[in-house]
Design an enzyme around this catalytic site. Sequence first.
Site, PDB file in Angstrom:
ATOM      1  N   LYS A  45       0.844  -1.205   0.000  1.00  0.00           N
ATOM      2  CA  LYS A  45       0.000   0.000   0.000  1.00  0.00           C
ATOM      3  C   LYS A  45       0.876   1.250   0.000  1.00  0.00           C
ATOM      4  O   LYS A  45       1.594   1.507   0.965  1.00  0.00           O
ATOM      5  CB  LYS A  45      -0.916   0.035   1.225  1.00  0.00           C
ATOM      6  CG  LYS A  45      -2.007   1.110   1.036  1.00  0.00           C
ATOM      7  CD  LYS A  45      -2.710   1.475   2.308  1.00  0.00           C
ATOM      8  CE  LYS A  45      -2.026   2.579   3.065  1.00  0.00           C
ATOM      9  NZ  LYS A  45      -1.936   3.874   2.362  1.00  0.00           N
TER      10      LYS A  45
ATOM     11  N   GLU B 224      10.830   1.504   9.677  1.00  0.00           N
ATOM     12  CA  GLU B 224      11.704   2.655   9.379  1.00  0.00           C
ATOM     13  C   GLU B 224      10.911   3.907   9.710  1.00  0.00           C
ATOM     14  O   GLU B 224       9.942   4.217   9.019  1.00  0.00           O
ATOM     15  CB  GLU B 224      12.097   2.647   7.903  1.00  0.00           C
ATOM     16  CG  GLU B 224      13.077   1.553   7.528  1.00  0.00           C
ATOM     17  CD  GLU B 224      14.363   1.648   8.306  1.00  0.00           C
ATOM     18  OE1 GLU B 224      14.742   2.756   8.716  1.00  0.00           O
ATOM     19  OE2 GLU B 224      14.970   0.594   8.544  1.00  0.00           O
TER      20      GLU B 224
ATOM     21  N   CYS C 145      13.370  11.881   5.399  1.00  0.00           N
ATOM     22  CA  CYS C 145      13.611  11.452   6.789  1.00  0.00           C
ATOM     23  C   CYS C 145      15.054  11.699   7.198  1.00  0.00           C
ATOM     24  O   CYS C 145      15.358  11.803   8.382  1.00  0.00           O
ATOM     25  CB  CYS C 145      13.255   9.978   6.947  1.00  0.00           C
ATOM     26  SG  CYS C 145      14.087   8.929   5.745  1.00  0.00           S
TER      27      CYS C 145
ATOM     28  N   GLU D 180       9.822  15.904  15.390  1.00  0.00           N
ATOM     29  CA  GLU D 180      10.039  15.910  13.949  1.00  0.00           C
ATOM     30  C   GLU D 180       9.050  16.862  13.276  1.00  0.00           C
ATOM     31  O   GLU D 180       7.839  16.728  13.467  1.00  0.00           O
ATOM     32  CB  GLU D 180       9.851  14.496  13.384  1.00  0.00           C
ATOM     33  CG  GLU D 180      10.207  14.408  11.918  1.00  0.00           C
ATOM     34  CD  GLU D 180       9.931  13.038  11.313  1.00  0.00           C
ATOM     35  OE1 GLU D 180       8.898  12.430  11.640  1.00  0.00           O
ATOM     36  OE2 GLU D 180      10.756  12.582  10.507  1.00  0.00           O
TER      37      GLU D 180
HETATM   38  P1  NDP Z   1       2.598   7.819   8.074  1.00  0.00           P
HETATM   39  O1  NDP Z   1       3.095   7.038   9.229  1.00  0.00           O
HETATM   40  O2  NDP Z   1       1.469   8.732   8.267  1.00  0.00           O
HETATM   41  O3  NDP Z   1       2.167   6.847   6.891  1.00  0.00           O
HETATM   42  C1  NDP Z   1       3.021   5.885   6.294  1.00  0.00           C
HETATM   43  C2  NDP Z   1       2.180   4.835   5.603  1.00  0.00           C
HETATM   44  O4  NDP Z   1       1.459   4.091   6.569  1.00  0.00           O
HETATM   45  C3  NDP Z   1       1.140   5.412   4.667  1.00  0.00           C
HETATM   46  O5  NDP Z   1       0.980   4.550   3.567  1.00  0.00           O
HETATM   47  C4  NDP Z   1      -0.089   5.424   5.541  1.00  0.00           C
HETATM   48  O6  NDP Z   1      -1.260   5.464   4.806  1.00  0.00           O
HETATM   49  C5  NDP Z   1       0.086   4.108   6.266  1.00  0.00           C
HETATM   50  N1  NDP Z   1      -0.664   3.969   7.502  1.00  0.00           N
HETATM   51  C6  NDP Z   1      -1.152   4.943   8.335  1.00  0.00           C
HETATM   52  N2  NDP Z   1      -1.806   4.374   9.386  1.00  0.00           N
HETATM   53  C7  NDP Z   1      -1.723   3.034   9.233  1.00  0.00           C
HETATM   54  C8  NDP Z   1      -2.187   1.908   9.981  1.00  0.00           C
HETATM   55  N3  NDP Z   1      -2.867   2.034  11.108  1.00  0.00           N
HETATM   56  N4  NDP Z   1      -1.906   0.668   9.518  1.00  0.00           N
HETATM   57  C9  NDP Z   1      -1.205   0.512   8.404  1.00  0.00           C
HETATM   58  N5  NDP Z   1      -0.753   1.520   7.625  1.00  0.00           N
HETATM   59  C10 NDP Z   1      -0.998   2.770   8.044  1.00  0.00           C
HETATM   60  O7  NDP Z   1       3.885   8.554   7.504  1.00  0.00           O
HETATM   61  P2  NDP Z   1       3.912   9.647   6.362  1.00  0.00           P
HETATM   62  O8  NDP Z   1       3.331   9.073   5.108  1.00  0.00           O
HETATM   63  O9  NDP Z   1       3.355  10.904   6.934  1.00  0.00           O
HETATM   64  O10 NDP Z   1       5.490   9.808   6.107  1.00  0.00           O
HETATM   65  C11 NDP Z   1       6.278  10.679   6.809  1.00  0.00           C
HETATM   66  C12 NDP Z   1       7.005   9.951   7.923  1.00  0.00           C
HETATM   67  O11 NDP Z   1       7.782   8.892   7.389  1.00  0.00           O
HETATM   68  C13 NDP Z   1       7.997  10.848   8.633  1.00  0.00           C
HETATM   69  O12 NDP Z   1       7.903  10.634  10.022  1.00  0.00           O
HETATM   70  C14 NDP Z   1       9.347  10.372   8.129  1.00  0.00           C
HETATM   71  O13 NDP Z   1      10.411  10.602   9.006  1.00  0.00           O
HETATM   72  C15 NDP Z   1       9.092   8.915   7.948  1.00  0.00           C
HETATM   73  N6  NDP Z   1      10.057   8.355   7.018  1.00  0.00           N
HETATM   74  C16 NDP Z   1      11.019   7.512   7.504  1.00  0.00           C
HETATM   75  C17 NDP Z   1      11.984   7.006   6.648  1.00  0.00           C
HETATM   76  C18 NDP Z   1      13.026   6.059   7.122  1.00  0.00           C
HETATM   77  O14 NDP Z   1      13.662   5.428   6.284  1.00  0.00           O
HETATM   78  N7  NDP Z   1      13.233   5.912   8.409  1.00  0.00           N
HETATM   79  C19 NDP Z   1      12.011   7.381   5.227  1.00  0.00           C
HETATM   80  C20 NDP Z   1      10.949   8.266   4.849  1.00  0.00           C
HETATM   81  C21 NDP Z   1      10.006   8.737   5.723  1.00  0.00           C
HETATM   82  P3  NDP Z   1      -2.009   6.900   4.588  1.00  0.00           P
HETATM   83  O15 NDP Z   1      -1.072   7.761   3.836  1.00  0.00           O
HETATM   84  O16 NDP Z   1      -3.211   6.539   3.838  1.00  0.00           O
HETATM   85  O17 NDP Z   1      -2.301   7.408   5.988  1.00  0.00           O
END
Ligand code: NDP
Length: 480
Positions: free
Chosen positions: A173, A248, A282, A384
């Site tokens: 997803k 991550e 990130c 963050e």
């Molecule tokens: P989110 O945690 O909001 O979402 C990440 C993914 O998880 C999306 O596809 C989201 O869907 C999905 N999701 C949300 N809730 C659930 C759930 N309960 N069960 C399963 N899936 C779920 O992160 P963001 O998209 O806002 O991304 C930004 C964040 O990602 C920042 O904190 C950044 O630091 C981190 N990040 C970390 C990296 C790393 O390598 N450590 C690299 C890049 C980013 P939906 O969008 O539909 O809510």
Amino acid sequence: MEKILNYINGELVPPASGQWLDNYNPAIGKVYSQIPDSDSKDIENAVLAAKNAFPAWSTMPLGERSNILLKIAEGVDREFESLAKAESDDNGKPVKLAKAVDIPRASANMRFFATAILHFESQAHQTDQQAINYTTRSPLGVVGCISPWNLPLYLFTWKIAPALAAGCTVVAKPSELTPMTAYLFSKICKEAGLPAGVLNIVHGLGSKAGQAIIEHPEVVAISFTGGTTTGKTIAATAAPMFKKLSLELGGKNPNIIFSDCDFDEAVSTSVISSFSNQGEICLCGSRILVERSIYDRFVEAFITKVKKLVVGDPADDNTRVGALVSEGHMNKVLSYIELAKEEGGKVMTGGERVIVKGRCEDGYFVAPTVILGLDQQCRTNQEEIFGPVVTIMPFDKEGEVIEFANSTAYGLSATIWTENLKRAHRVAHQLKSGIVWVNCWLLRDLRTPFGGMKQSGVGREGGWEALRFFTEQKNICIKL
Ligand code: NDP
């Protein structure tokens, strides 16, 4: 209006519920396509398809599996222009950046794991003259891959490529905010001859479609990249089900500048590491710590360069800072700037929304923002923000800066600028960060393990680590 479709069992299909969500182009602030509002029914169909595809995919000769993944990489290269445009339309990033970073890296991810699997090894151990042990590694089964919006295709492929290469079948997803490149990718997979059900891409909300993947009993492992709060929710569901987990998560990365650094290089790269992709990487350095003897000089040179960054239409080649991913995220970033002021911070440049004239006048742009005068423990320096906002603070001693750098709950990455080799090693070893760059930023060798410490994540991705994650070991002991 274009409707993005799910990719389930090799077919592009609408959501079972018939419900759709709006997909915004954040640079123009308008809906430009619709995506499936998928639910547990779609996930059920995707898991069933993945389960049925697993026996053939997991036993396919490695050379054949590898060739199919290489064909997908070729498809990404062929669709380079349309993918870069889609990445920008979904995310707001400059097209130029998508062409330089996101799309080449997506292709590299596919190629890297397509060829790495050909050289994957397992071990044998002889126990004196008594026994011989050999260890096998087999693909786990159906796995779930969930990716965020900031580097949409780059991080999507970073997860699915090792899973597919290892012989797993996948239900994935992408973020609901940035679905278009994954949709184009599903068409590329079809053209490349990926067998039906091997990869299933289901679009929709994290709380609904994402949660259904995590909860599904047939999904045996979850590879997730996203926010730390979401990571906690995922772990709370998946851990009691004994699923294998790779998380991550977020970061609050320090960028440490010692007085003996190559000054010009440190300034130029720090501007890039602070504001690339609007600060929505990130690994961006959001806390710049500068040795006091060069603090004033650094601040002046840094701000002069930041003021020259062009905020504008992502389609324009001169643009360096595009739109933030959504109106909600823009408001969150602006609220952190207000918080920084309340905490006593001084905004030296930026600090506000930017109205870009022309087709982007309703877009979600925020000026690159530099804040001085805050202490280490304030919320602005601990939480963050994930936008174009950095703070700069002075330090006096090496021990002090290590303490500052390690003072947050996160531990994803850090950067050190110094020409002193011994100091570089000494400090790097003491930083609680999964990756430390010395005199550079974002240089990545895909063979190296990648991941955060503390609340920035659990597990390691990249290289052999990723292939190990998607396989399970068995030891066979034979008495001699
Ligand atoms: P989110 O945690 O909001 O979402 C990440 C993914 O998880 C999306 O596809 C989201 O869907 C999905 N999701 C949300 N809730 C659930 C759930 N309960 N069960 C399963 N899936 C779920 O992160 P963001 O998209 O806002 O991304 C930004 C964040 O990602 C920042 O904190 C950044 O630091 C981190 N990040 C970390 C990296 C790393 O390598 N450590 C690299 C890049 C980013 P939906 O969008 O539909 O809510």
